[in-house]
Scaffold this motif. Structure first.
Motif: not given
Length: 202
Positions: A125-142
């Motif tokens: 929901g927040t900018l900080a949460q979106r940044l964490w989401w992007r980082a973990w999604d990249y690590l665990l997937n791409h």
């Protein structure tokens, strides 16, 4: 594959996320029915759901990262090779934010389902949460798998509800939760059960 990719693959070898997810999915599934797991990934959720023999689970994805003995059917990501209403229920677990054409995918999943589509998504929901989401999604997937595209768009809970409604697939509830695994508690997730009926189909 670099260091981050090896870290991501190490995480993916442990059932740290799937068992709690299955506990959230089961209440929305018909007893003794058939389930289509769309974007099944490593097929761990399909394996756990079908382990006791009460559910017949079919797994499909656009790439093969299956680490189980569950048969995996590959498809193109836009169409599903099944007749209308082939399955009692279907799953879209952390899939739509990777889909190139998520609206088309939702409509396809609804088409082949008789009863319920269970959507589980990241919902920062927040900018900080979106940044964490992007980082973990990249690590665990791409980073771990070159053939998994980066996440396309972050949506919060209200935006996921609005998106599904725009696809003619209105959820009956939207329950937020945080993942058990500490690194993914940095942003919320949401369970969105969508009833499929004659109106939804058409």
């Amino acid at each position: 594959m670099g260091f981050l990719g090896w870290v991501g693959r190490a995480f993916s070898r442990v059932y740290w996320r799937e068992k709690p997810l299955v506990a959230r999915i089961r209440p929305h599934l018909p007893v003794g029915g058939s389930v289509l797991d769309v974007g099944a990934g490593g097929c761990r959720i399909a394996e756990l759901l079908g382990a006791d023999g009460r559910l017949s689970v079919t797994a499909v994805d656009v790439v093969d990262h299956n680490v189980t003995d569950v048969p995996l059917l590959l498809c193109d990501g836009d169409t599903l090779p099944f007749p209308d209403k082939s399955f009692d229920a279907a799953l879209l677990v952390f899939v739509l934010h990777h889909a190139e054409h998520p609206e088309a995918l939702v409509r396809e999943v609804v088409r082949v389902t008789r009863s319920t589509v269970v959507v589980i998504e990241d919902a920062p929901g927040t900018l900080a949460q979106r940044l964490w989401w992007r980082a973990w999604d990249y690590l665990l997937n791409h980073a771990a798998h070159d053939d998994i595209g980066v996440a396309h768009r972050a949506r919060n809970v209200a935006q996921w509800v609005a998106f599904l409604r725009s696809c003619g697939a209105a959820p009956v509830s939207a329950r937020r939760f945080r993942a058990f695994y500490p690194v993914l508690r940095s942003y919320p997730h949401v369970v969105l059960p969508v009833p499929v009926d004659a109106t939804t189909h058409g």
